[in-house]
Design a protein around this motif. Structure first.
Motif, short mmCIF file in Angstrom:
data_model
loop_
_atom_site.label_atom_id
_atom_site.label_comp_id
_atom_site.label_asym_id
_atom_site.label_seq_id
_atom_site.Cartn_x
_atom_site.Cartn_y
_atom_site.Cartn_z
N LEU A 257 39.49 31.99 42.28
CA LEU A 257 38.25 31.24 42.46
C LEU A 257 37.46 31.10 41.16
O LEU A 257 36.72 30.12 40.99
CB LEU A 257 37.36 31.94 43.49
CG LEU A 257 37.85 31.96 44.93
CD1 LEU A 257 36.87 32.75 45.80
CD2 LEU A 257 38.00 30.54 45.47
N LEU B 37 34.66 27.93 40.06
CA LEU B 37 33.24 28.25 40.23
C LEU B 37 32.54 28.29 38.88
O LEU B 37 31.38 27.87 38.76
CB LEU B 37 33.09 29.60 40.95
CG LEU B 37 33.59 29.64 42.40
CD1 LEU B 37 33.48 31.05 42.95
CD2 LEU B 37 32.81 28.66 43.26
N ALA C 108 29.37 25.99 37.85
CA ALA C 108 28.09 26.57 37.43
C ALA C 108 27.63 25.99 36.10
O ALA C 108 26.44 25.69 35.92
CB ALA C 108 28.22 28.08 37.33
N PHE D 259 24.71 31.05 41.01
CA PHE D 259 26.04 31.53 41.38
C PHE D 259 26.10 33.05 41.30
O PHE D 259 26.68 33.71 42.15
CB PHE D 259 27.10 30.91 40.46
CG PHE D 259 27.57 29.55 40.90
CD1 PHE D 259 28.77 29.40 41.56
CD2 PHE D 259 26.80 28.42 40.65
CE1 PHE D 259 29.21 28.15 41.96
CE2 PHE D 259 27.23 27.17 41.06
CZ PHE D 259 28.44 27.03 41.72
N GLY E 232 32.88 38.64 40.86
CA GLY E 232 32.38 37.28 40.74
C GLY E 232 31.04 37.22 40.03
O GLY E 232 30.81 36.39 39.15
N SER F 16 35.24 32.79 32.85
CA SER F 16 36.08 32.95 34.04
C SER F 16 37.54 33.13 33.63
O SER F 16 38.27 33.89 34.26
CB SER F 16 35.95 31.74 34.98
OG SER F 16 36.54 30.57 34.43
#
Length: 446
Positions: free
Chosen positions: A67, A71, A75, A84, A123, A377
């Motif tokens: 994910l 995401l 963001a 987020f 996350g 990420s």
């Protein structure tokens, strides 16, 4: 922005490490692994308890790895890094609180709630890390990142100390202090870890408030062709472009692969140390006490590595930490006495915070600031996949061999290969590419 305001923003950002590190200490490293092995999975053979915990850890990290990039790009495009981060904090806090309901034999429930909490924890960290290049200048980013880790060790260690006192002391003394409590010492020994899980949830939530209050949402900058895109469309487009132009970020890519390699070893030591010590027959006082010692010893060493990064250079300081980790992995194979566990724990404390803090800041230098959530990420993926493969290999070897001593040997190759590739990273070239990309982005309102 005046000096006082900058200092308040940096302190508020670092305070989040103080907040969420309680999950890393009490939930990931110390209390939950022991509770999982001795209570939640008490009806399983010892080697199954160890391997099931390793598999649980792997599942949680895989989900975040899948994910994270989408995401992160959403963001960045939306100018919503903090929003987020807030969502994942709430998710993590909820999953952690639900661990209170886990009792004897509930290993599947424990795994499920831990996965929820771990997704929230991991996350939220992606978006927390993505704020670092925005609040710290290039010449102070090593020190700011190290300050965050130092605050994390201090906060995580403080609550862990409170929880350990509650778990190890109260069950034998509480019935004497409060005769009206109709619970045996055995029942209290199960209740106290559950209360510890709740304390992590509350601590995490409360001490995140300074970040929400004082750290500003970074300025939104997008590519010229993205005007009119929705967040999902922009995220997919950005990821496609990033993969097509991956050669542009060659130095950053090399660093991420290097980090993936050496963090396999670091992640496995963090996730598996306590349950490994338990399997070897070491007492709860030794396994959890060593984890507590690590938290406080690591505080000055995190600051030390921030200083070393400035004096020696970030890469040499990381390489020094990897050399020490190699010695730790070798020593782990020969563990016989509890004093050996304490000594290795002290060595871990000298390098754990520094290696991760400097890795985070080095990565931050080589990415466009306005795409920091997307690129962090990918950094997080390398971290999470490392945290997946390391424990997974550890669990498989443990299951096959009906013991975990040989599992620790595999870590040496990760440190060696990761360190070798790190020496090939041209930091200066990576920074120049990031700055050029940042100049190509345009300012826009949210």
């Amino acid at each position: 922005m005046d000096t006082h305001q900058r200092k308040r923003i940096i302190n508020a950002w670092a305070m989040y490490d103080w907040a969420n590190s309680t999950f890393a200490t009490t939930i990931m490293a110390a209390v939950l692994p022991v509770y999982y092995a001795s209570v939640a999975a008490a009806n399983l053979p010892e080697y199954e308890r160890t391997s099931n915990w390793a598999f649980t850890t792997s599942i949680a990290l895989i989900i975040v790895a899948v994910l994270g990039p989408i995401l992160g790009a959403m963001a960045d495009f939306s100018g919503a890094k903090k929003r987020f981060q807030t969502f994942f904090v709430i998710l993590g806090v909820t999953g952690t609180a639900l661990l209170y309901f886990v009792q004897t034999g509930d290993w599947l429930m424990a795994s499920f709630f831990y996965i929820i909490g771990s997704i929230g924890f991991s996350g939220a960290n992606v978006f927390y890390d993505s704020l670092l290049p925005h609040i710290a200048s290039p010449d102070e980013i090593d020190q700011v990142s190290s300050k965050g880790y130092a605050m994390g060790y201090l906060g995580g260690g403080l609550l862990l100390a409170i929880n350990l006192a509650m778990i190890l002391i109260l069950p034998d003394n509480l019935p004497v202090w409060f005769a009206s409590i109709k619970m045996s010492s055995e029942e209290l020994s199960i209740l106290m870890p559950r209360i510890a899980f709740l304390s992590v949830s509350v601590w995490w939530l409360v001490f995140t408030i300074p970040l929400w209050r004082y750290v500003p949402e970074p300025e939104r900058r997008i590519q010229a062709n993205e005007q009119g895109y929705n967040p999902v469309q922009a995220a997919i487009s950005r990821l496609i472009i990033t993969f097509k132009e991956i050669k542009t970020y060659r130095e950053l890519l090399k660093f991420i692969v290097a980090f993936w390699l050496y963090n396999n070893g670091i992640g496995t030591i963090i996730f598996m140390a306590t349950i490994y010590g338990t399997e070897l027959g070491f007492s709860q006082t030794t396994t959890i006490g060593t984890l507590l010692m690590v938290q406080f010893v690591a505080v000055p060493f995190a600051f030390l590595f921030g200083w070393l990064g400035k004096k020696l250079g970030t890469k040499p300081a990381i390489l020094l930490s990897l050399a020490i980790y190699t010695l730790i992995a070798i020593g782990g194979y020969f563990l016989q006495k509890e004093i050996h566990f304490w000594i290795l724990g002290f060595l871990v404390a000298t390098v754990q915070g520094g290696s991760q803090a400097l890795s985070r800041s080095l990565c931050g230098r080589m990415m466009p600031k306005s795409k920091s959530a997307e690129f962090y990420s990918f950094f997080s993926i390398s971290e999470k996949i490392a945290g997946t493969i390391g424990p997974l290999v550890f669990g498989l070897v443990s299951r096959i061999m009906h013991g975990s001593r040989l599992s620790i040997v595999s870590l040496i190759i990760f440190f060696a290969l990761g360190g070798f590739l790190l020496t090939k990273v041209n930091e200066k070239e990576g920074i120049e590419v990031a700055e050029a990309e940042e100049r190509n982005l345009i300012k826009t309102s949210v």
